[in-house]
Design a protein around this motif. Structure first.
Motif, PDB file in Angstrom:
ATOM      1  N   PRO A   1       0.923  -1.143   0.028  1.00  0.00           N
ATOM      2  CA  PRO A   1       0.093   0.052   0.146  1.00  0.00           C
ATOM      3  C   PRO A   1       0.784   1.332  -0.015  1.00  0.00           C
ATOM      4  O   PRO A   1       1.636   1.538   0.847  1.00  0.00           O
ATOM      5  CB  PRO A   1      -0.859  -0.199   1.374  1.00  0.00           C
ATOM      6  CG  PRO A   1      -0.010  -0.839   2.086  1.00  0.00           C
ATOM      7  CD  PRO A   1       0.973  -1.911   1.414  1.00  0.00           C
ATOM      8  N   PHE A   2       0.716   2.146  -0.998  1.00  0.00           N
ATOM      9  CA  PHE A   2       1.335   3.417  -1.045  1.00  0.00           C
ATOM     10  C   PHE A   2       0.365   4.474   0.120  1.00  0.00           C
ATOM     11  O   PHE A   2       0.978   4.870   0.522  1.00  0.00           O
ATOM     12  CB  PHE A   2       1.357   3.938  -2.373  1.00  0.00           C
ATOM     13  CG  PHE A   2       2.031   5.301  -2.597  1.00  0.00           C
ATOM     14  CD1 PHE A   2       3.189   5.617  -2.133  1.00  0.00           C
ATOM     15  CD2 PHE A   2       1.110   6.696  -2.787  1.00  0.00           C
ATOM     16  CE1 PHE A   2       3.910   6.853  -1.993  1.00  0.00           C
ATOM     17  CE2 PHE A   2       1.969   7.638  -2.786  1.00  0.00           C
ATOM     18  CZ  PHE A   2       3.229   7.904  -2.572  1.00  0.00           C
ATOM     19  N   TYR A   3      -0.993   4.266  -0.170  1.00  0.00           N
ATOM     20  CA  TYR A   3      -1.656   4.823   1.008  1.00  0.00           C
ATOM     21  C   TYR A   3      -2.760   4.307   1.066  1.00  0.00           C
ATOM     22  O   TYR A   3      -3.554   3.546   0.248  1.00  0.00           O
ATOM     23  CB  TYR A   3      -1.594   6.290   0.613  1.00  0.00           C
ATOM     24  CG  TYR A   3      -2.686   6.867  -0.305  1.00  0.00           C
ATOM     25  CD1 TYR A   3      -4.235   6.699  -0.345  1.00  0.00           C
ATOM     26  CD2 TYR A   3      -2.052   7.486  -1.267  1.00  0.00           C
ATOM     27  CE1 TYR A   3      -4.712   7.461  -1.406  1.00  0.00           C
ATOM     28  CE2 TYR A   3      -2.985   8.189  -2.625  1.00  0.00           C
ATOM     29  CZ  TYR A   3      -4.080   7.731  -2.661  1.00  0.00           C
ATOM     30  OH  TYR A   3      -5.137   8.499  -3.491  1.00  0.00           O
ATOM     31  N   GLY A   4      -3.536   4.381   2.514  1.00  0.00           N
ATOM     32  CA  GLY A   4      -4.591   3.758   2.551  1.00  0.00           C
ATOM     33  C   GLY A   4      -5.736   4.707   2.887  1.00  0.00           C
ATOM     34  O   GLY A   4      -5.339   5.904   3.257  1.00  0.00           O
TER      35      GLY A   4
ATOM     36  N   TYR B   1      10.466   7.031   3.376  1.00  0.00           N
ATOM     37  CA  TYR B   1       9.644   7.660   2.322  1.00  0.00           C
ATOM     38  C   TYR B   1       8.878   8.530   3.074  1.00  0.00           C
ATOM     39  O   TYR B   1       8.830   9.899   2.745  1.00  0.00           O
ATOM     40  CB  TYR B   1       8.960   7.001   0.970  1.00  0.00           C
ATOM     41  CG  TYR B   1       8.269   7.907   0.336  1.00  0.00           C
ATOM     42  CD1 TYR B   1       9.034   8.425  -0.855  1.00  0.00           C
ATOM     43  CD2 TYR B   1       6.934   8.203   0.667  1.00  0.00           C
ATOM     44  CE1 TYR B   1       8.060   9.254  -1.625  1.00  0.00           C
ATOM     45  CE2 TYR B   1       6.033   8.918  -0.273  1.00  0.00           C
ATOM     46  CZ  TYR B   1       6.703   9.566  -1.379  1.00  0.00           C
ATOM     47  OH  TYR B   1       5.954  10.626  -2.225  1.00  0.00           O
ATOM     48  N   ILE B   2       8.129   8.246   3.868  1.00  0.00           N
ATOM     49  CA  ILE B   2       7.252   8.879   4.853  1.00  0.00           C
ATOM     50  C   ILE B   2       7.988   9.899   5.441  1.00  0.00           C
ATOM     51  O   ILE B   2       7.563  11.284   5.582  1.00  0.00           O
ATOM     52  CB  ILE B   2       6.361   8.139   5.733  1.00  0.00           C
ATOM     53  CG1 ILE B   2       5.520   7.047   5.082  1.00  0.00           C
ATOM     54  CG2 ILE B   2       5.756   8.706   6.704  1.00  0.00           C
ATOM     55  CD1 ILE B   2       4.804   6.094   5.925  1.00  0.00           C
ATOM     56  N   GLU B   3       9.242   9.587   5.814  1.00  0.00           N
ATOM     57  CA  GLU B   3      10.081  10.763   6.791  1.00  0.00           C
ATOM     58  C   GLU B   3      10.445  11.754   6.004  1.00  0.00           C
ATOM     59  O   GLU B   3      10.601  13.017   6.222  1.00  0.00           O
ATOM     60  CB  GLU B   3      11.140  10.006   7.549  1.00  0.00           C
ATOM     61  CG  GLU B   3      10.720   9.432   8.867  1.00  0.00           C
ATOM     62  CD  GLU B   3      11.682   8.552   9.492  1.00  0.00           C
ATOM     63  OE1 GLU B   3      12.785   8.378   9.203  1.00  0.00           O
ATOM     64  OE2 GLU B   3      11.057   7.613  10.485  1.00  0.00           O
ATOM     65  N   LEU B   4      10.944  11.237   4.521  1.00  0.00           N
ATOM     66  CA  LEU B   4      11.424  12.067   3.569  1.00  0.00           C
ATOM     67  C   LEU B   4      10.423  13.148   3.209  1.00  0.00           C
ATOM     68  O   LEU B   4      10.678  14.290   3.100  1.00  0.00           O
ATOM     69  CB  LEU B   4      11.752  11.385   2.166  1.00  0.00           C
ATOM     70  CG  LEU B   4      12.236  11.880   0.903  1.00  0.00           C
ATOM     71  CD1 LEU B   4      13.665  12.652   1.221  1.00  0.00           C
ATOM     72  CD2 LEU B   4      12.249  11.024  -0.324  1.00  0.00           C
TER      73      LEU B   4
ATOM     74  N   GLY C   1       6.390  18.714   5.416  1.00  0.00           N
ATOM     75  CA  GLY C   1       5.478  18.693   6.845  1.00  0.00           C
ATOM     76  C   GLY C   1       4.648  17.230   6.999  1.00  0.00           C
ATOM     77  O   GLY C   1       4.470  16.594   5.874  1.00  0.00           O
ATOM     78  N   TRP C   2       4.340  16.878   8.157  1.00  0.00           N
ATOM     79  CA  TRP C   2       3.890  15.628   8.364  1.00  0.00           C
ATOM     80  C   TRP C   2       2.185  15.365   7.836  1.00  0.00           C
ATOM     81  O   TRP C   2       1.999  14.379   7.422  1.00  0.00           O
ATOM     82  CB  TRP C   2       3.670  15.436   9.787  1.00  0.00           C
ATOM     83  CG  TRP C   2       4.995  14.913  10.437  1.00  0.00           C
ATOM     84  CD1 TRP C   2       5.858  15.700  10.935  1.00  0.00           C
ATOM     85  CD2 TRP C   2       5.428  13.578  10.384  1.00  0.00           C
ATOM     86  NE1 TRP C   2       7.036  14.835  11.402  1.00  0.00           N
ATOM     87  CE2 TRP C   2       6.808  13.621  11.025  1.00  0.00           C
ATOM     88  CE3 TRP C   2       5.085  12.285   9.830  1.00  0.00           C
ATOM     89  CZ2 TRP C   2       7.576  12.418  11.072  1.00  0.00           C
ATOM     90  CZ3 TRP C   2       5.774  11.281   9.939  1.00  0.00           C
ATOM     91  CH2 TRP C   2       7.068  11.189  10.528  1.00  0.00           C
TER      92      TRP C   2
ATOM     93  N   TRP D   1      11.003   1.325  -1.564  1.00  0.00           N
ATOM     94  CA  TRP D   1      11.453   2.716  -1.214  1.00  0.00           C
ATOM     95  C   TRP D   1      10.039   3.663  -1.209  1.00  0.00           C
ATOM     96  O   TRP D   1       9.844   4.335  -0.213  1.00  0.00           O
ATOM     97  CB  TRP D   1      12.380   3.029  -2.389  1.00  0.00           C
ATOM     98  CG  TRP D   1      12.473   4.668  -2.392  1.00  0.00           C
ATOM     99  CD1 TRP D   1      13.344   5.238  -1.525  1.00  0.00           C
ATOM    100  CD2 TRP D   1      11.936   5.742  -3.073  1.00  0.00           C
ATOM    101  NE1 TRP D   1      13.493   6.650  -1.606  1.00  0.00           N
ATOM    102  CE2 TRP D   1      12.456   7.062  -2.586  1.00  0.00           C
ATOM    103  CE3 TRP D   1      10.982   5.764  -3.957  1.00  0.00           C
ATOM    104  CZ2 TRP D   1      12.134   8.256  -3.102  1.00  0.00           C
ATOM    105  CZ3 TRP D   1      10.269   6.993  -4.477  1.00  0.00           C
ATOM    106  CH2 TRP D   1      11.134   8.161  -3.974  1.00  0.00           C
ATOM    107  N   ALA D   2       9.306   3.371  -2.147  1.00  0.00           N
ATOM    108  CA  ALA D   2       7.957   4.169  -2.048  1.00  0.00           C
ATOM    109  C   ALA D   2       7.182   4.077  -1.100  1.00  0.00           C
ATOM    110  O   ALA D   2       6.309   5.035  -0.579  1.00  0.00           O
ATOM    111  CB  ALA D   2       7.355   4.155  -3.272  1.00  0.00           C
ATOM    112  N   THR D   3       7.061   2.648  -0.435  1.00  0.00           N
ATOM    113  CA  THR D   3       5.969   2.542   0.772  1.00  0.00           C
ATOM    114  C   THR D   3       6.638   2.097   2.022  1.00  0.00           C
ATOM    115  O   THR D   3       6.220   1.591   2.895  1.00  0.00           O
ATOM    116  CB  THR D   3       5.247   1.163   0.417  1.00  0.00           C
ATOM    117  OG1 THR D   3       6.139  -0.080   0.154  1.00  0.00           O
ATOM    118  CG2 THR D   3       4.405   1.431  -1.144  1.00  0.00           C
ATOM    119  N   SER D   4       8.101   2.805   1.868  1.00  0.00           N
ATOM    120  CA  SER D   4       8.818   2.458   3.468  1.00  0.00           C
ATOM    121  C   SER D   4       8.469   3.565   4.335  1.00  0.00           C
ATOM    122  O   SER D   4       8.007   4.712   4.034  1.00  0.00           O
ATOM    123  CB  SER D   4      10.268   2.414   3.095  1.00  0.00           C
ATOM    124  OG  SER D   4      10.668   3.780   2.489  1.00  0.00           O
ATOM    125  N   LYS D   5       9.097   3.453   5.608  1.00  0.00           N
ATOM    126  CA  LYS D   5       8.950   4.457   6.557  1.00  0.00           C
ATOM    127  C   LYS D   5       9.666   5.467   6.362  1.00  0.00           C
ATOM    128  O   LYS D   5       9.535   6.896   6.527  1.00  0.00           O
ATOM    129  CB  LYS D   5       9.394   3.801   7.980  1.00  0.00           C
ATOM    130  CG  LYS D   5       8.563   2.619   8.410  1.00  0.00           C
ATOM    131  CD  LYS D   5       9.245   2.190   9.726  1.00  0.00           C
ATOM    132  CE  LYS D   5       8.491   1.049  10.332  1.00  0.00           C
ATOM    133  NZ  LYS D   5       9.109   0.456  11.366  1.00  0.00           N
TER     134      LYS D   5
END
Lengths: 438, 287
Positions: free
Chosen positions: A135-138, A330-333, A339-340, A324-328
């Motif tokens: 999942p890239f996003y849910g 990437y979220i932090e990047l 911004g969050w 890479w795209a669905t990792s933690k």
């Protein structure tokens, strides 16, 4: 062989080897098909970071939702091989996984932490316990509303509103003179567009697609209630031409300040509160509504996920990209750069344990909406299928697109609600008989 | 004069091209006919055997078939009517000596060079959008409620978009015909006191007969297969599903190759009936 010819042969061989090595180093280009939603557009912006880290080049094919579905479905069923990664959802993944059309994602690295993916997402993207797409996003669905307009109307949005309240609020906020519509909702034909929305609206009125013997249920009073309510609500307080509005059209209307409320994917929250929104400072969130006395709400469950079609020549590179795209990381990047509030939501449990993220106004409502969705028991009465805003059978996409076209024609006033439901009933039963369900 | 040898040499030299063209046409045709007799469901494991005439009966008995034939014919007739009538008018106008004739001619022809998908997108988003489109702004300026073109007036909208694209073609053919008209004939009738309407009806229009039939024939062949404009604007909703769109839905959206192929065979038959019918008229006209 003379020395001269030996040398020549050696030179030629070296050139060929070097040439192919050169080609190898530069041939690692993966082609990704994706949908033109904001989070994916954002991901494309970070492609260079990925290419710098890995040396793998990425080519994007970005399409509108309905078109993307047709393209990737055709490609996978004909073994076309146009894409190394496809953006698909909870509907396609289990069906394609069962047909062995996707590469199983059961060997992802330890640091990727596959157990961190929310159970609802992991379950929906698996077949027989094997994960076939990451999942890239849910998302689920929820109410997004203008707090300023609600205040001016003297109303307060409950955390869990009913449809009756939504209608009342829409009436209070509707202001045609100032180009503000009480409510904006999807009406665009297509199973994943207006079809998805009216299906969950049906669920929240106690309706369902099929009974346990796979008989179509559009002739039942619950569907008439749901569709009549929806058509009246939108005719009274919706925007002009809502019959052709989908996710992106409504997002644009809401961001232009032309909607008092919008019920749609939770993932829209970061856009209506983002830089492109003229109303970013005054948006509130609530759970998707239900009709009075009905336990199920109009919330769906969906994940836009990345999957690798079987037979790709670039399997290893594609897996690297998906990790890479669905990792933690990437979220932090994204969090570090934008911004969050702008990270892809709804996929990883750890995101909802991050204190900075929990401060984002819609974070908790998104999680609550996702947790409230139950794909195995989507309706009040029991059904033989899995899926909330869809029915997880191969015949659904075609059939539901035609059904939603009949509904859209009713929204446009070309036919009555009764005519639309009668046609939906006929189309559905025709398909189910041909497919041998009944 | 061709000798026996040169004739056979010509045959040998032409053979590759003929074979290639035949193959180009026949292979897809034979495959379509073959698939139309199969239960071919890619989502359910592929080719599942012989279907007999099931696909054919299911395609015509489905609730969507006749409405789609009707829609196809409405669009074809609508576009033909508009392009022929306005084509004649514009051709007559362009025939007049006006300042900047060259530029005007290029402008009139320009839409023909725009890709159908592009023009459909432009019409949909820039003109017909009920909130942000140009037409809605114009309506609001005059105090009227904007029309939701693509949902409330879906068929007229499609006809309008397609006509816009085909009008240059009709104009061009008709202009050539107008220009080939003998001016002495017109002058003579004018001197005899024939009013403009009569000159148009008895001299110009009969002269344009041939060009009009050619416009009708060529446009009909293309319009029967109209697809891109519908795909981009309404996606087949709001009663704009033509026969070719229905076939697309059966094959791609429902992933039923057999059923869609049967539809394809029907479309070929329908197109041929219309083509033969038109050829006869043209044949008569071209005598």
């Amino acid at each position: 062989m003379s020395l001269k010819s030996t040398l020549r042969a050696a030179t030629a061989l070296t050139l060929i080897t070097a040439g192919s090595a050169f080609a190898d180093a530069h041939s690692a280009t993966i082609t990704i098909a994706t949908v033109n939603n904001g989070d994916m557009i954002r991901m494309q912006g970070y492609t260079d970071t990925f290419t710098e880290q890995t040396g793998i080049a990425v080519e994007w094919v970005t399409l509108e939702e309905n078109v993307l579905r047709q393209r990737v479905t055709t490609d996978i069923t004909t073994n076309g091989g146009q894409f190394d990664i496809m953006t698909i959802g909870m509907y396609e993944t289990p069906i394609w996984g069962a047909n062995d059309w996707l590469v199983p994602l059961n060997d992802l690295s330890a640091e990727y932490d596959v157990d961190d993916i929310l159970p609802a997402m992991r379950g929906g993207l698996s077949h027989d316990g094997t994960l076939y797409a990451a999942p890239f996003y849910g998302e689920s669905s929820m109410v997004m509303y203008r707090t300023d307009l609600m205040e001016a109307a003297g109303l307060e949005m409950p955390t869990a509103p009913t449809w009756q309240f939504i209608r009342e609020a829409a009436a209070a906020m509707d202001d045609p003179a100032n180009e503000v519509n009480g409510i904006c909702l999807r009406g665009k034909a297509g199973w994943g567009e207006g079809g998805a929305f009216i299906t969950v609206t049906g669920n929240s009125f106690g309706a369902r697609w099929f009974d346990e013997e796979w008989n179509a249920q559009f002739d039942q009073p619950e569907w008439a209630d749901a569709l009549n309510f929806y058509v009246n609500l939108m005719n009274d307080y919706g925007p002009e031409g809502y019959a052709t509005n989908g996710f992106n059209e409504n997002l644009s209307l809401f961001n232009q300040g032309k909607c008092g409320m919008w019920i749609d994917a939770t993932v829209a929250a970061s856009f209506v509160t983002g830089d492109d929104s003229t109303v970013a400072d005054s948006v509130g969130f609530a759970l998707a509504p239900n009709a009075e006395g009905v336990e199920k709400r109009a919330n769906w469950l969906w994940a836009w996920a990345l999957a690798i079609p079987a037979g790709t020549q670039q399997e290893a590179e594609a897996k690297q990209f998906i990790e890479w795209a669905t990792s933690k990381d990437y979220i932090e990047l994204v969090a570090a750069n934008e911004g969050w509030a702008n990270v892809p939501p709804g996929a990883r449990a750890s995101l909802y344990e991050t204190p900075e993220y929990l401060e984002v106004p819609f974070a908790q409502m998104t999680l609550d909406s996702i947790n409230a969705a139950d794909p195995t028991n989507p309706t009040v009465d029991p059904v033989p299928y899995v899926g909330i805003q869809f029915v997880a059978i191969p015949e659904f996409a075609g059939m539901a697109t035609e059904v939603s076209q009949e509904f859209s024609a009713a929204y446009a006033g070309q036919q009555t609600v009764e005519e639309a439901l009668a046609k939906a009933q006929a189309i559905t039963n025709e398909v189910m008989e041909a497919a041998g369900y009944r | 004069m061709a000798t026996k040898a040169s004739r056979s040499a010509a045959r040998i030299m032409m053979a590759p091209a003929v074979i290639l063209l035949l193959g180009w046409m026949l292979v897809p045709l034979i495959m379509t006919v073959w698939f139309s007799f199969r239960v071919y469901l890619p989502m359910r494991g592929g080719d599942q055997g012989w279907a007999g005439f099931d696909n054919y009966t299911r395609f015509v008995t489905s609730s969507a078939f006749w409405p789609s034939v009707q829609t196809t014919l409405i669009i074809v007739l609508g576009v033909l009517a508009i392009t022929v009538i306005f084509g004649i008018l514009i051709a007559l106008l362009l025939d007049q000596p006006i300042w900047g004739q060259g530029v005007v001619r290029i402008l009139v022809i320009a839409p023909f060079f725009v890709m159908p998908t592009v023009s459909a997108l432009v019409w949909k988003n820039m003109f017909m959008d009920p909130v942000n489109g140009l037409f809605s702004h114009v309506s609001r300026f005059f105090g009227a409620d904007p029309i939701s073109w693509l949902s409330d007036a879906s068929l007229p909208s499609i006809i309008m978009i397609v006509s816009w694209q085909w009008l240059p073609f009709a104009t061009l053919i008709l202009l050539t015909a107008v220009q080939s008209l003998d001016s002495e004939q017109l002058e003579a009738s004018e001197m005899d006191g024939a009013p403009w309407a009569k000159r148009f009806w008895y001299i110009i229009l009969p002269h344009l007969g041939r060009a009009i039939t050619i416009v009708i024939l060529i446009q009909t062949i293309f319009l029967l297969a109209i697809f891109a404009e519908i795909f981009v604007t309404t996606g087949g909703a709001f009663g704009t599903r033509t026969l070719s769109y229905l076939i697309f839905q059966r094959v791609l959206e429902s992933q039923n190759i057999g059923l869609g192929s049967a539809g394809g065979v029907y479309a070929i038959i329908l197109a041929n009936i219309i083509a033969i019918f038109l050829m006869r008229i043209v044949g008569k006209n071209l005598d």
